[in-house]
Design a protein around this motif. Sequence first.
Motif, PDB file in Angstrom:
ATOM      1  N   MET A 126     -14.902  -7.053  -2.391  1.00 12.88           N
ATOM      2  CA  MET A 126     -13.910  -6.544  -1.443  1.00 12.88           C
ATOM      3  C   MET A 126     -13.726  -5.039  -1.599  1.00 12.88           C
ATOM      4  O   MET A 126     -13.674  -4.293  -0.606  1.00 12.88           O
ATOM      5  N   ALA A 127     -13.626  -4.563  -2.853  1.00 17.18           N
ATOM      6  CA  ALA A 127     -13.447  -3.131  -3.090  1.00 17.18           C
ATOM      7  C   ALA A 127     -14.619  -2.337  -2.523  1.00 17.18           C
ATOM      8  O   ALA A 127     -14.442  -1.242  -1.972  1.00 17.18           O
ATOM      9  N   ALA A 134      -6.290  -2.612   2.622  1.00 17.73           N
ATOM     10  CA  ALA A 134      -6.970  -1.695   1.710  1.00 17.73           C
ATOM     11  C   ALA A 134      -8.015  -0.815   2.381  1.00 17.73           C
ATOM     12  O   ALA A 134      -8.625   0.020   1.703  1.00 17.73           O
ATOM     13  N   GLN A 135      -8.223  -0.951   3.671  1.00 25.28           N
ATOM     14  CA  GLN A 135      -9.243  -0.147   4.338  1.00 25.28           C
ATOM     15  C   GLN A 135      -8.970   1.345   4.119  1.00 25.28           C
ATOM     16  O   GLN A 135      -7.915   1.860   4.451  1.00 25.28           O
ATOM     17  N   GLY A 136      -9.952   2.028   3.521  1.00 26.23           N
ATOM     18  CA  GLY A 136      -9.843   3.475   3.335  1.00 26.23           C
ATOM     19  C   GLY A 136      -9.019   3.902   2.137  1.00 26.23           C
ATOM     20  O   GLY A 136      -8.892   5.102   1.888  1.00 26.23           O
ATOM     21  N   ALA A 137      -8.459   2.977   1.377  1.00 25.13           N
ATOM     22  CA  ALA A 137      -7.680   3.343   0.192  1.00 25.13           C
ATOM     23  C   ALA A 137      -8.614   3.710  -0.961  1.00 25.13           C
ATOM     24  O   ALA A 137      -9.679   3.120  -1.121  1.00 25.13           O
ATOM     25  N   ARG A 159       0.854  -1.189   0.000  1.00 27.67           N
ATOM     26  CA  ARG A 159       0.000   0.000   0.000  1.00 27.67           C
ATOM     27  C   ARG A 159       0.889   1.237   0.000  1.00 27.67           C
ATOM     28  O   ARG A 159       1.852   1.317   0.773  1.00 27.67           O
ATOM     29  N   VAL A 160       0.565   2.191  -0.880  1.00 27.75           N
ATOM     30  CA  VAL A 160       1.285   3.456  -0.949  1.00 27.75           C
ATOM     31  C   VAL A 160       0.361   4.550  -0.428  1.00 27.75           C
ATOM     32  O   VAL A 160      -0.735   4.750  -0.964  1.00 27.75           O
ATOM     33  N   ASP A 161       0.813   5.248   0.606  1.00 29.10           N
ATOM     34  CA  ASP A 161       0.055   6.366   1.172  1.00 29.10           C
ATOM     35  C   ASP A 161       0.776   7.667   0.853  1.00 29.10           C
ATOM     36  O   ASP A 161       1.972   7.818   1.157  1.00 29.10           O
ATOM     37  N   THR A 162       0.051   8.590   0.228  1.00 32.70           N
ATOM     38  CA  THR A 162       0.596   9.895  -0.122  1.00 32.70           C
ATOM     39  C   THR A 162      -0.415  10.972   0.272  1.00 32.70           C
ATOM     40  O   THR A 162      -1.597  10.666   0.485  1.00 32.70           O
ATOM     41  N   PRO A 163       0.014  12.235   0.329  1.00 32.82           N
ATOM     42  CA  PRO A 163      -0.948  13.309   0.604  1.00 32.82           C
ATOM     43  C   PRO A 163      -2.041  13.438  -0.451  1.00 32.82           C
ATOM     44  O   PRO A 163      -3.076  14.055  -0.195  1.00 32.82           O
ATOM     45  N   ALA A 164      -1.837  12.850  -1.640  1.00 26.98           N
ATOM     46  CA  ALA A 164      -2.842  12.939  -2.697  1.00 26.98           C
ATOM     47  C   ALA A 164      -3.794  11.755  -2.715  1.00 26.98           C
ATOM     48  O   ALA A 164      -4.785  11.765  -3.456  1.00 26.98           O
ATOM     49  N   GLY A 165      -3.512  10.715  -1.944  1.00 30.05           N
ATOM     50  CA  GLY A 165      -4.360   9.532  -1.941  1.00 30.05           C
ATOM     51  C   GLY A 165      -3.561   8.271  -1.692  1.00 30.05           C
ATOM     52  O   GLY A 165      -2.329   8.308  -1.549  1.00 30.05           O
ATOM     53  N   SER A 166      -4.264   7.150  -1.646  1.00 30.78           N
ATOM     54  CA  SER A 166      -3.647   5.866  -1.315  1.00 30.78           C
ATOM     55  C   SER A 166      -4.018   4.821  -2.358  1.00 30.78           C
ATOM     56  O   SER A 166      -5.136   4.800  -2.867  1.00 30.78           O
TER      57      SER A 166
END
Length: 352
Positions: free
Chosen positions: A287-288, A247-250, A212-219
């Motif tokens: 799942m999504a 993936a919760q909240g991505a 998972r990649v988390d950035t200020p613009a989204g995940s």
Amino acid sequence: MRHFILPTSLLAAIWLLLPLPAQSAPCLLVTLTGTMSGPALRNGVAGAGTLVRYGEDSADCGTLKLQFDAGRGTELRLSQLDVEPGQIDAVFLTHMHSDHTEGLVDLLLARWNWSSGGAALDVVCSSDAPSPLGFTLSCGKFVAHIGDAFVQSGEIAQRVSEDKRRLAGGPAELVHLITFEPTDEPQVIWSKGGVRVSAIRSTHIAGHASYRVDTPAGSVVIGGDASNDSAAPPRPTSTSAQVEKLAQGAEVIVHSTMHPVMGPERDSGMPPPVFYRQSLAPDLGAMAQRVGARYLMLTHLAPQVGATHHGPYKVPGGALTEADYRAAAEAGGFTGTTIVGSDLATLRLPAK
């Protein structure tokens, strides 16, 4: 010469009419660099891979470039995006299957040829994973020996003789290997600036990990070939409980998929173990929807859109369309946007 002095009120009015400079804001690009599933070949489709770019609008969202998996043709696809081999900040491998790794050789050779004086490339993957079948899957050994054929052939020495800036040991010398032990809980395994990459254990083969990649613009979550821990029915879903946790909240899920039409009961000829170690499109849609994702990017398609066979296995009923894959995801209850993967398909957050 006569001089004119404009009134302050008029100057202010003119200033208000002038166009304002563009406001820079963080943005994220997710590009499928290859969408082929397994060692099968079809119509020039590249092997599995996803490029995640992050930055400011003013830098075309490309300050940071992360490559997840590198199947055959990855370097060619990157060149189509004007991404140079020396610009990649890190490569993350989900598992040791050639359709996810063989393009790393090409990428590293290109980096060695043209950017030997640059920074080493972070290659991030799971630590050695013993298989229950009695052998070990080793990303570390794969990377350590990635240039051996070119060293043994004499090519490395010959090219070094032409340009002394090239490293004498070949492309393996340009790798900074980072390994981790995948667990059932997300763990941060790489970070730079405001970007964090987390990993979790997932099931496909020994040592498989999802990211998972988390950035200020989204995940964005890259599931790789993850599937359920239970190898075959009965099971409530074919998707991974660990990936669902990750993936919760991505906003975006990028995931390999198998269409249900390839099931053993449909006379495709595909062996059950091959079918059961992939997530099915309807289950990915479900799942999504559960995790609240806005976008589901289906990749590593088995079978490819328009194909009558997946390798030696036939597609019962004939070739599938993009609409067939979207309908399968929607059958699982997904109400967001389904992107049926094709090479170089790109999603931007936030959307323009």
